[in-house]
Write a protein that holds these residues in place. Structure first.
Motif, PDB file in Angstrom:
ATOM      1  N   UNK A  82       0.828  -1.199   0.000  1.00  0.00           N
ATOM      2  CA  UNK A  82       0.000   0.000   0.000  1.00  0.00           C
ATOM      3  C   UNK A  82       0.866   1.255   0.000  1.00  0.00           C
ATOM      4  N   UNK A  83       1.927   1.260   0.797  1.00  0.00           N
ATOM      5  CA  UNK A  83       2.794   2.428   0.862  1.00  0.00           C
ATOM      6  C   UNK A  83       3.416   2.775  -0.477  1.00  0.00           C
ATOM      7  N   UNK A 121      -9.473  -1.564   4.435  1.00  0.00           N
ATOM      8  CA  UNK A 121      -8.916  -0.229   4.649  1.00  0.00           C
ATOM      9  C   UNK A 121      -7.774   0.043   3.667  1.00  0.00           C
ATOM     10  N   UNK A 122      -6.947  -0.961   3.428  1.00  0.00           N
ATOM     11  CA  UNK A 122      -5.851  -0.797   2.469  1.00  0.00           C
ATOM     12  C   UNK A 122      -6.396  -0.546   1.068  1.00  0.00           C
ATOM     13  N   UNK A 123      -7.421  -1.296   0.687  1.00  0.00           N
ATOM     14  CA  UNK A 123      -8.026  -1.093  -0.630  1.00  0.00           C
ATOM     15  C   UNK A 123      -8.620   0.303  -0.754  1.00  0.00           C
ATOM     16  N   UNK A 124      -9.238   0.785   0.323  1.00  0.00           N
ATOM     17  CA  UNK A 124      -9.803   2.134   0.300  1.00  0.00           C
ATOM     18  C   UNK A 124      -8.702   3.177   0.126  1.00  0.00           C
ATOM     19  N   UNK A 125      -7.567   2.965   0.778  1.00  0.00           N
ATOM     20  CA  UNK A 125      -6.436   3.879   0.644  1.00  0.00           C
ATOM     21  C   UNK A 125      -5.881   3.857  -0.775  1.00  0.00           C
ATOM     22  N   UNK A 176      -5.985   6.942  -3.571  1.00  0.00           N
ATOM     23  CA  UNK A 176      -4.775   7.448  -4.221  1.00  0.00           C
ATOM     24  C   UNK A 176      -4.923   7.434  -5.739  1.00  0.00           C
ATOM     25  N   UNK A 177      -5.528   6.377  -6.278  1.00  0.00           N
ATOM     26  CA  UNK A 177      -5.752   6.303  -7.727  1.00  0.00           C
ATOM     27  C   UNK A 177      -6.762   7.358  -8.178  1.00  0.00           C
ATOM     28  N   UNK A 178      -7.840   7.505  -7.408  1.00  0.00           N
ATOM     29  CA  UNK A 178      -8.861   8.510  -7.745  1.00  0.00           C
ATOM     30  C   UNK A 178      -8.253   9.904  -7.732  1.00  0.00           C
ATOM     31  N   UNK A 179      -7.485  10.208  -6.695  1.00  0.00           N
ATOM     32  CA  UNK A 179      -6.859  11.527  -6.602  1.00  0.00           C
ATOM     33  C   UNK A 179      -5.890  11.766  -7.758  1.00  0.00           C
ATOM     34  N   UNK A 187     -10.496   4.160 -11.220  1.00  0.00           N
ATOM     35  CA  UNK A 187      -9.684   3.627 -10.128  1.00  0.00           C
ATOM     36  C   UNK A 187     -10.138   2.213  -9.775  1.00  0.00           C
ATOM     37  N   UNK A 188     -11.445   2.010  -9.655  1.00  0.00           N
ATOM     38  CA  UNK A 188     -11.976   0.677  -9.375  1.00  0.00           C
ATOM     39  C   UNK A 188     -11.585  -0.303 -10.478  1.00  0.00           C
TER      40      UNK A 188
END
Length: 210
Positions: free
Chosen positions: A74-75, A129-133, A137-140, A156-157
């Protein structure tokens, strides 16, 4: 699975990373139920007591593996999404570095964690939670390059579902095949064709000849 026995001196207890590395190999090959202290100690040529020098119990070792997964996968994914890019195509190529470089994103570990989470509600929450993060990041990333908000989220999805499906199916595609197809994936995900210069830059950092 092969766990490399370390070189050691008398009384040596190993290191926390050594135990985590060994547990990682077992998790990848056999799932979480296969991660047990005594077999790991035997594989490493260390005593059970050595394990407890670094970890309070098996659960602490498993928690360390999860922490490594979050920090690495995720990082690094978030870092690649926020890397400087002159266009949305270049930004997607930055993200695609994760799908090529195992030092940035460990797909085998991601799959093992997801499989483990199927039977562990606490871990399931951390995966969610990791998937949401990652999705944020992809959406942004799309937002920064002028994509409409709703379309940015759908794209992003699409990207994250495609990648999870890709390594879950274990297609065995070579790196060369993946790299050859990635400019078309960029176009599919963005609606824009990457420039020759953007493709060349992406290929160059992965040592690929177009």
């Amino acid at each position: 699975m092969t766990i490399q026995k370390p070189d050691k001196t008398h009384g040596w207890r190993g290191s926390a990373d050594l135990w985590i590395d060994a547990a990682y190999e077992v998790l990848i090959d056999g799932g979480v139920e296969a991660v047990k202290v005594m077999p790991l100690a035997k594989a490493l040529g260390l005593s059970r007591t050595s394990f407890y020098w670094h970890f309070t119990d098996r659960e602490a070792l498993l928690a360390a593996i999860i922490d490594r997964w979050e920090a690495k996968n995720t990082g690094n994914l978030v870092a690649r999404c926020t890397a400087p890019a002159g266009s949305i195509c270049a930004a997607i190529f930055n993200l695609f570095d994760c799908w090529i470089d195992e030092d940035l994103f460990d797909s085998r570990l991601d799959l093992a964690i997801r499989n483990w989470a199927l039977t562990d509600a606490g871990l399931r929450a951390r995966v969610n939670a990791a998937d949401a993060t990652r999705l944020a990041a992809m959406r942004d990333m799309f937002d920064r390059h002028g994509q409409d908000g709703r379309l940015a989220m759908i794209r992003a999805h699409t990207m994250i579902f495609t990648q999870v499906g890709y390594y879950t199916m274990q297609l065995g595609e070579s790196i060369t095949e993946r790299l050859d197809r990635m400019p078309l994936y960029v176009e599919a995900f963005t609606g824009q064709a990457p420039s020759k210069a953007e493709i060349a830059e992406f290929y160059a950092r992965h040592g690929h000849d177009a």
